[in-house]
Design an enzyme around this catalytic site. Structure first.
Site, PDB file in Angstrom:
ATOM      1  N   GLY A 149      42.813  37.906  37.125  1.00  0.00           N
ATOM      2  CA  GLY A 149      42.716  38.739  35.865  1.00  0.00           C
ATOM      3  C   GLY A 149      43.768  38.815  35.044  1.00  0.00           C
ATOM      4  O   GLY A 149      44.020  39.790  34.168  1.00  0.00           O
ATOM      5  N   GLY A 206      47.327  42.338  33.911  1.00  0.00           N
ATOM      6  CA  GLY A 206      47.445  40.998  34.446  1.00  0.00           C
ATOM      7  C   GLY A 206      47.820  40.082  33.185  1.00  0.00           C
ATOM      8  O   GLY A 206      48.838  39.354  33.569  1.00  0.00           O
ATOM      9  N   TYR A 239      34.562  52.765  43.847  1.00  0.00           N
ATOM     10  CA  TYR A 239      35.648  52.568  43.422  1.00  0.00           C
ATOM     11  C   TYR A 239      37.148  53.021  44.091  1.00  0.00           C
ATOM     12  O   TYR A 239      37.754  52.233  44.552  1.00  0.00           O
ATOM     13  CB  TYR A 239      35.900  52.978  41.667  1.00  0.00           C
ATOM     14  CG  TYR A 239      36.963  52.427  41.104  1.00  0.00           C
ATOM     15  CD1 TYR A 239      37.161  51.422  40.764  1.00  0.00           C
ATOM     16  CD2 TYR A 239      37.967  53.503  40.752  1.00  0.00           C
ATOM     17  CE1 TYR A 239      38.372  50.826  40.199  1.00  0.00           C
ATOM     18  CE2 TYR A 239      39.146  52.958  40.283  1.00  0.00           C
ATOM     19  CZ  TYR A 239      39.447  51.658  39.803  1.00  0.00           C
ATOM     20  OH  TYR A 239      40.636  51.283  39.101  1.00  0.00           O
ATOM     21  N   SER A 282      43.682  39.991  30.391  1.00  0.00           N
ATOM     22  CA  SER A 282      43.780  41.035  29.766  1.00  0.00           C
ATOM     23  C   SER A 282      44.756  42.296  30.542  1.00  0.00           C
ATOM     24  O   SER A 282      44.775  41.891  31.621  1.00  0.00           O
ATOM     25  CB  SER A 282      42.456  41.691  29.349  1.00  0.00           C
ATOM     26  OG  SER A 282      41.757  42.061  30.555  1.00  0.00           O
ATOM     27  N   GLY A 283      45.108  43.332  29.961  1.00  0.00           N
ATOM     28  CA  GLY A 283      45.600  44.351  30.568  1.00  0.00           C
ATOM     29  C   GLY A 283      46.683  44.114  31.215  1.00  0.00           C
ATOM     30  O   GLY A 283      47.999  43.519  30.966  1.00  0.00           O
ATOM     31  N   SER A 311      45.471  52.066  42.975  1.00  0.00           N
ATOM     32  CA  SER A 311      45.460  52.867  41.909  1.00  0.00           C
ATOM     33  C   SER A 311      45.357  54.370  42.194  1.00  0.00           C
ATOM     34  O   SER A 311      45.228  54.659  43.381  1.00  0.00           O
ATOM     35  CB  SER A 311      43.597  52.684  41.421  1.00  0.00           C
ATOM     36  OG  SER A 311      43.242  53.804  40.636  1.00  0.00           O
TER      37      SER A 311
END
Length: 338
Positions: free
Chosen positions: A57, A63, A212, A60-61, A187
């Protein structure tokens, strides 16, 4: 906000705020071994020349920011993601800021275990060994239950099971490195997560927020269990977990206007990437450690030691999930030194 988003938003916010309030009231021992020094950042990273990393990943973000910082420190970075177009765009953007950056793209769909195995089979052609694996990619709370190519609930498959299988498949490459690390992103949501062993795939009743939270708790259980098994089996892998707090990434882009509006309260992705970069490169980062922002509720701030939820410290649940994950994925870790 779409009507069917409202219950998910309320449950997610209430559960997350409740869990973070509990965590905020939990005492933490200051100055533990392996804690980052105040203000740790990319300039504190040791030189990474001659080292190879794979970042899932990385387009973007968190990563993307991790890939850019590692490349700037001299590492060779493989960005693994679904879209070649986005991968090439990310590489071009990084090279604009880091001339001469050593980057390459490899296609990977974590929702397809055949894609995971295919990447692991061809990666040795690109790298002689793997010094670091950053299990970063993820999806967050799709309102409708989806399934992977192998029939597993999408968040469980992408956030957790695909990374479990990828780590197993790449273990031989990791063990060829001098001091290899596996960094798995969890997270804040892991605090309210629970492993639903009776219905791991949420086939009976889908709850996007609960699924999630389960996937991110599973990531944390995996990171800690991988360290235990590495120590017991002599694999030489340092397994570390991290979380980015509340950071502005594409994970919020697919949600309603209310959730997107909250992004202004989040920290930049470059700041959210610091716990991952610390775990991946700092000599003092502990195997079995967990790092995140050290501000209020671990939502933002400088890098610090993160609180491990009680559910993530359950070794019995971790071992049970490991056995199930091997059966579901077909991936196998060694039981002893080969």
């Amino acid at each position: 906000m779409r009507a069917h988003d409202a219950p998910i938003v309320r449950r997610s916010c209430l559960a997350g705020l409740g869990a973070m309030t509990v965590a905020a009231c939990t005492a933490r021992a200051p100055g533990a071994a392996g804690d980052p020094r105040p203000g740790w950042g990319p300039p504190d990273m040791p030189p990474q020349a001659g080292r190879g990393f794979l970042v899932t990943g990385g387009t973007s973000g968190i990563g993307y920011e991790s890939s850019k910082a590692l490349a700037a420190a001299g590492a060779e970075v493989v960005i693994a993601a679904r879209s070649r177009e986005r991968g090439e765009e990310a590489i071009a953007a990084i090279r604009q800021e880091v001339p001469g950056a050593r980057l390459r793209f490899e296609k990977l769909d974590l929702a397809d275990l055949a894609s995971v195995r295919a990447l692991a089979a061809r990666l040795p052609e690109a790298l002689p060994r793997l010094d670091g694996l950053l299990n970063n990619a993820g999806v967050m709370e799709p309102p409708e239950r989806g399934t992977s190519a192998d029939g597993y609930e999408t968040q469980f498959a992408v956030n957790y099971l695909g990374h479990f299988a990828l780590t197993a498949e790449l273990l031989p490459m990791l063990r060829r490195a001098e001091a290899p690390r596996v960094v798995t992103l969890s997270s804040i949501a892991a605090r309210y997560g629970a492993i639903n062993f009776e219905d791991l795939q949420f086939a009976q009743r889908y709850d996007a927020s609960a699924a999630y939270g389960q996937s991110k708790l599973a990531c944390l259980l995996f990171a800690l269990e991988l360290q235990r098994r590495s120590e017991a089996g002599g694999w030489g892998i340092r397994s570390i977990a991290s979380h980015p707090g509340l950071s502005r990434t594409n994970l919020q882009a697919g949600h309603g206007p209310f959730r997107r509006a909250l992004r202004v309260l989040f920290q930049p992705a470059a700041q959210g990437a610091l716990p991952t970069l610390y775990a991946a490169t700092a000599p003092e980062a502990r195997g079995g450690g967990y790092y995140g922002p050290n501000g209020f509720l671990e939502a933002r701030g400088a890098v610090g030691a993160a609180e491990v939820p009680a559910a993530a410290a359950d070794g019995g649940a971790a071992a049970r999930l490991w056995t199930i994950s091997e059966a579901l994925s077909g991936a196998r870790f060694p039981s002893a030194i080969g």
